[in-house]
Motif scaffolding. Structure first.
Motif, short mmCIF file in Angstrom:
data_model
loop_
_atom_site.label_atom_id
_atom_site.label_comp_id
_atom_site.label_asym_id
_atom_site.label_seq_id
_atom_site.Cartn_x
_atom_site.Cartn_y
_atom_site.Cartn_z
N HIS A 1 0.86 -1.16 0.10
CA HIS A 1 0.00 0.01 0.04
C HIS A 1 0.99 1.19 0.09
CE1 HIS A 1 -3.17 2.70 0.90
NE2 HIS A 1 -4.17 1.61 0.90
N THR A 2 0.42 2.41 -0.62
CA THR A 2 1.56 3.40 -0.88
C THR A 2 0.90 4.72 -0.43
OG1 THR A 2 0.73 3.56 -3.15
CG2 THR A 2 2.80 2.34 -2.77
N ASP A 3 -0.30 4.73 0.23
CA ASP A 3 -1.07 5.86 0.60
C ASP A 3 -0.44 6.15 2.00
OD1 ASP A 3 -2.70 7.75 2.00
OD2 ASP A 3 -4.40 6.66 1.58
N ASN A 4 0.50 7.15 2.00
CA ASN A 4 1.42 7.72 3.20
C ASN A 4 0.47 7.94 4.43
OD1 ASN A 4 3.95 7.19 2.10
ND2 ASN A 4 4.14 8.93 0.95
N ILE A 7 -0.28 4.92 6.07
CA ILE A 7 0.98 4.52 6.78
C ILE A 7 1.11 5.21 8.04
CG2 ILE A 7 3.44 4.11 6.40
CD1 ILE A 7 1.38 2.33 4.63
N LYS A 8 1.04 6.41 7.97
CA LYS A 8 1.17 7.20 8.97
C LYS A 8 0.29 6.80 10.34
CE LYS A 8 3.40 10.99 6.84
NZ LYS A 8 3.47 12.60 6.46
N SER A 50 10.54 6.68 10.14
CA SER A 50 9.11 5.91 9.73
C SER A 50 9.21 5.19 8.64
CB SER A 50 7.85 6.96 10.07
OG SER A 50 7.63 7.55 11.39
N ARG A 51 10.24 5.14 7.96
CA ARG A 51 10.36 4.22 6.82
C ARG A 51 10.45 2.72 6.93
NH1 ARG A 51 15.23 6.46 3.13
NH2 ARG A 51 14.08 4.85 1.93
N ASP A 67 10.26 -2.66 4.44
CA ASP A 67 9.87 -1.15 3.90
C ASP A 67 8.32 -0.90 4.31
OD1 ASP A 67 8.88 0.81 2.14
OD2 ASP A 67 10.84 0.60 1.12
N ASN A 69 6.41 1.67 3.47
CA ASN A 69 5.75 2.20 2.48
C ASN A 69 5.13 1.16 1.52
OD1 ASN A 69 4.72 4.47 0.88
ND2 ASN A 69 6.19 4.08 -0.61
N THR A 70 5.97 0.06 1.11
CA THR A 70 5.60 -1.18 0.40
C THR A 70 5.18 -2.24 1.09
OG1 THR A 70 7.76 -2.11 0.30
CG2 THR A 70 7.37 -0.45 -1.44
#
Length: 182
Positions: A1-4, A7-8, A50-51, A67, A69-70
């Protein structure tokens, strides 16, 4: 999923039985994804930026890097056989401290380049670790030996809490920690 944004708002849970890590959207109270691990996941820590999420693998002593983000595992650290249990990050020094219950060691890892700096032999059955507020000392608990009948009963010898100097990586002192301290 790439919706930051998503993720936050995520948190993580390690799942012993299913050998995966749940990614949870805390705002929606839902599991976004489950990431299959190389064994039983235990302690976890997110990097300062946070990566990345680092996950201790208790059943084989590996450490895995995800990762965020991914949501993919991008690195597996192989160590001599062990049982990685707890990981914490000194955010000022950018150093990981990882306890290994089987080996009785603490690994010091440079978070900038994933390089193992040192393995510190401490004591059998290491559990949890905690940095002092100023980051000068690392406190590490050791359970002591298990009760021969079952680990759920009081052990024959109390555990200890060790004090490690984070400048020299030497054990400075220890105190008795009662029965199976964590």
């Amino acid at each position: 999923h790439t919706d930051n944004t998503l993720i936050k708002n995520a948190t993580f849970a390690s799942n012993w039985e299913s050998h995966d890590v749940s990614v949870i959207d805390v705002a929606q109270h839902t599991v976004i994804k489950k990431i299959k691990m190389a064994g039983i996941p235990r302690g976890m820590v997110v990097t300062s930026d946070s990566r990345y999420l680092y996950v201790c693998i208790f059943s084989n002593g590996q450490l895995q890097k995800i990762d965020i983000n991914t949501m993919a595992i991008i690195k597996t650290f192989n160590f001599p056989f062990g049982a990685k249990r707890h990981i914490l990050l000194d955010r000022k020094k950018n150093i990981f401290y990882v306890t290994d219950m089987y080996r009785g060691s603490v690994y010091i890892i440079n978070a900038a380049d994933d390089r193992v700096i040192k393995e510190i032999p401490v004591d059998k059955k290491l559990n949890t670790a905690k940095l002092s507020p100023d980051g000068r000392y690392l406190y590490v608990s050791s359970r002591g030996p298990n009760n021969p009948e079952t680990y759920l009963k009081k052990g024959p010898v109390f555990g200890k809490v060790f004090v490690i100097d984070t400048e020299t990586f030497e054990i400075k002192d220890w105190i008795w920690g009662k029965n199976q301290p964590t």
